[in-house]
Design an enzyme around this catalytic site. Structure first.
Site, PDB file in Angstrom:
ATOM      1  N   HIS A 138      46.530  51.074  28.776  1.00 51.93           N
ATOM      2  CA  HIS A 138      47.661  50.236  28.085  1.00 51.93           C
ATOM      3  C   HIS A 138      48.743  50.599  28.113  1.00 51.93           C
ATOM      4  CE1 HIS A 138      49.308  47.300  25.435  1.00 51.93           C
ATOM      5  NE2 HIS A 138      48.128  46.474  25.476  1.00 51.93           N
ATOM      6  N   ASP A 177      43.366  56.750  22.749  1.00 51.18           N
ATOM      7  CA  ASP A 177      43.389  55.232  21.975  1.00 51.18           C
ATOM      8  C   ASP A 177      42.180  54.608  21.899  1.00 51.18           C
ATOM      9  OD1 ASP A 177      44.407  52.588  22.152  1.00 51.18           O
ATOM     10  OD2 ASP A 177      45.419  52.672  23.872  1.00 51.18           O
ATOM     11  N   GLN A 185      40.788  49.519  21.081  1.00 53.60           N
ATOM     12  CA  GLN A 185      39.423  48.508  21.774  1.00 53.60           C
ATOM     13  C   GLN A 185      38.294  49.415  21.544  1.00 53.60           C
ATOM     14  OE1 GLN A 185      40.084  45.446  22.791  1.00 53.60           O
ATOM     15  NE2 GLN A 185      41.558  45.489  23.136  1.00 53.60           N
ATOM     16  N   LYS A 230      42.466  43.642  15.599  1.00 49.15           N
ATOM     17  CA  LYS A 230      42.232  43.837  16.438  1.00 49.15           C
ATOM     18  C   LYS A 230      40.419  43.975  15.912  1.00 49.15           C
ATOM     19  CE  LYS A 230      45.212  45.472  20.536  1.00 49.15           C
ATOM     20  NZ  LYS A 230      45.446  44.180  20.914  1.00 49.15           N
ATOM     21  N   CYS A 242      49.181  43.443  30.339  1.00 50.32           N
ATOM     22  CA  CYS A 242      49.385  44.625  29.899  1.00 50.32           C
ATOM     23  C   CYS A 242      49.021  46.060  30.437  1.00 50.32           C
ATOM     24  CB  CYS A 242      49.547  45.242  28.524  1.00 50.32           C
ATOM     25  SG  CYS A 242      50.706  43.587  26.978  1.00 50.32           S
TER      26      CYS A 242
END
Lengths: 161, 419
Positions: free
Chosen positions: B136, B213, B216, B239, B377
């Protein structure tokens, strides 16, 4: 307005069979317009004879709203003077932003089919991009964008001199 | 069921009572243009259950004051609730100690914190940082800023046509200049689940720290930072059914202690004179100023909610949704799924021949179906597949098989508009 009314047959038709799609052999002015948010990219080439738009063509990658807007725009401004074109640019932008009611007096004619975008804020720039790029080309600006300092939602449109 | 057709045509059985789950989410009762909302944009931001909304209301109505400051009742109560939220997050990711959980404004700030706190201290001219094509923008731009400032270099792990990282290429990028690895756990654009544990082990064998990261990943699968072994793990509350404006930086205590502060201000100091400031210990060293107290407590309630359902059940349900949606969309002529990794989570990116993703997005919205359209993104991913954008349906545990059917029908009817 329901978004369905945006995808009217006239818009779908211009998307399917865009008019004036391609390049000009001899152009006096051209500009590239970008919408960095969706990756749309549109090239507009003009052939100005004095104050008259003798020829105009466009090509690029874009959504249906943008392509149909470019197709109808090129059909309408071909043969017009640059000051007539600038009036249309201003009126189209005002309509897309909801500042001009299509029932008010204007020169847009069938371009009012795009009035529905004013209710779809994320799609306003799709419809405006061709006009914004035409304005840049008329003013010998070779590249423009729908974002940052060039954003047509905020930046003033200067009339071509 | 024996034939493939009957498997494709029938909806799988779900691991929990979906209707009672959906009843927890008041927003899912909304109608859009007269159609029931079909919310398939949870990868951008998920919805909030009543339990978390109630927790925010209870905090604001009965518990709010500034934390770590005063001796009065409310301040002590708010401080205890805030630290309790940290404790919940520590358990949620199985961190060794709660001081390894830093509250930030979200994944983006967590990455920026590591860039400033670790990168600017330990990465110098000629050093190399390994990223992947799947990152991202929030895991690209901070490292580019660092590389430009420090004279370091970014190396990028490529992917194959399915959207899977080329691990051989990753391993070949390592050399004596490699100083940091930062990798997305689950691709937000394609859904690919990356083999991060294997990548961390390889990096550690070369003495290189790794940031994962997890924006998600954390909403969709059980995360165990000790099992992964990563040095940093970052994710966002919004999220995961929590509020916006709150996220976590997990870091191993010894590395966090060696890092320099990111933001200066109150709470991150032990003492201040104009001659010298002594910084606070972790986690306060990295939490300057008044934090989003309500959001942190709401985040704690959100992970309680997810844990009560169980991440295993959530993953199983979303996997069933993804598989069913993949099968159904593959049956549509002219629709192509972008990203076909063997291991995927909750994200389905697709393009429709002859129809721009923005038109798909608007036409789906007419049926009440909310998807994301654009580059997500992740422009390097789009460039890799030579497309400007995709439409992306992303699934959460509160989505249903019927909603997948609505999505597929809406794509099909959008195609008819452009036929």
């Amino acid at each position: 307005m329901h978004s369905k009314s945006l995808y009217q047959e006239v818009i779908l038709d211009h998307n399917r069979k865009p008019r004036n799609y391609g390049t000009l052999e001899h152009s006096t002015h051209h500009a590239v317009g970008h919408n960095p948010l969706c990756g749309d990219r549109l090239v507009i080439a003009l052939n100005l004879d004095g104050q008259n738009i003798e020829g105009i063509a466009f090509h690029g990658e874009s959504c249906a709203i943008c392509k149909a807007s470019a197709s109808m725009m090129t059909s309408v401004v071909k043969g017009k003077t640059r000051s007539d074109a600038e009036i249309l640019i201003q009126e189209f932008r005002d309509m897309a932003l909801g500042k001009l009611d299509p029932s008010d007096e204007n020169h847009l004619g069938r371009l009012t089919v795009f009035a529905g975008v004013r209710n779809l804020p994320t799609r306003v720039k799709c419809a405006i991009l061709p006009w914004h790029t035409l304005h840049a080309a008329l003013n010998s600006i070779n590249s423009t964008s729908t974002e940052a300092a060039d954003d047509p939602m905020h930046a003033p449109v200067d009339r071509a001199s | 069921m024996t034939s493939l057709d009957s498997i494709v045509a029938s909806q799988p059985i779900l691991p929990f009572d979906i209707e009672s789950i959906r009843a927890d989410f008041p927003i899912l009762k909304l109608k859009v243009d007269g159609h029931p909302l079909v919310f398939l944009d949870s990868a951008a931001s998920s919805q909030m259950p009543q339990q978390v909304i109630d927790r925010l209301v209870r905090y604001q109505t009965t518990q709010h004051a500034n934390i770590h400051r005063a001796v009065h009742y409310l301040s002590e109560l708010a401080t205890a609730e805030f630290e309790q939220a940290r404790h919940k997050l520590q358990h949620f990711i199985n961190a060794r100690e709660d001081r390894e959980v830093i509250f930030t404004s979200g994944t983006t700030e967590s990455i920026n914190l590591v860039m400033h706190g670790y990168g600017r201290k330990f990465i110098g001219p000629g050093d190399e940082i390994i990223l992947t094509v799947l990152e991202h923008h929030s895991n690209i731009v901070p490292w580019q800023m660092l590389a430009e400032e420090r004279g370091a270099r970014i190396r990028v792990v490529p992917i194959n046509d399915a959207g899977e990282l080329l691990i051989d290429e990753y391993e070949n990028l390592f050399n004596e200049h490699t100083k940091f690895v930062s990798v997305i756990h689950v691709s937000n654009a394609l859904g690919s689940i990356n083999p991060v544990k294997q990548m961390i082990e390889f990096a550690h064998a070369h003495g290189v720290p790794v940031l994962i990261d997890g924006a998600q990943a954390a909403p969709h699968m059980k995360i165990d930072v000790q099992d992964l072994g990563c040095d940093f793990y970052v994710f966002s509350g919004h999220k995961m059914c929590g509020p916006t404006g709150i996220g976590v930086l997990y870091g191993k205590a010894d590395i966090l202690e060696r890092m320099q502060p990111f933001k200066g201000g109150g709470d991150m100091i032990l003492s201040v004179t104009f001659e010298k400031t002594i910084y606070n210990i972790i986690p306060q060293k990295f939490e300057a100023g008044t934090p989003p107290i309500a959001a942190a407590i709401g985040f704690g309630a959100a992970v309680d909610y997810l844990s009560a359902i169980s991440l295993e059940a959530i993953a199983a349900h979303e996997h069933a949704l993804l598989n069913y949606a993949t099968e159904q969309i593959r049956l549509l002529p002219g629709v192509h799924i972008v990203g076909n990794a063997a291991l995927k989570a909750a994200v389905l990116s697709f393009v429709v021949e002859g129809v721009h993703p923005h038109d798909i997005g608007t036409l789906l919205n007419q049926q009440g179906v909310a998807v994301r359209t654009g580059h997500h993104c992740a422009q390097p991913v789009m460039q890799r597949f030579r497309i400007p954008a995709t439409s992306r349906a992303s699934f959460a545990f509160y989505n249903t098989m019927d909603e997948v059917d609505t999505l597929v029908e809406a794509i099909s009817s959008a195609q008819k508009v452009f036929a």
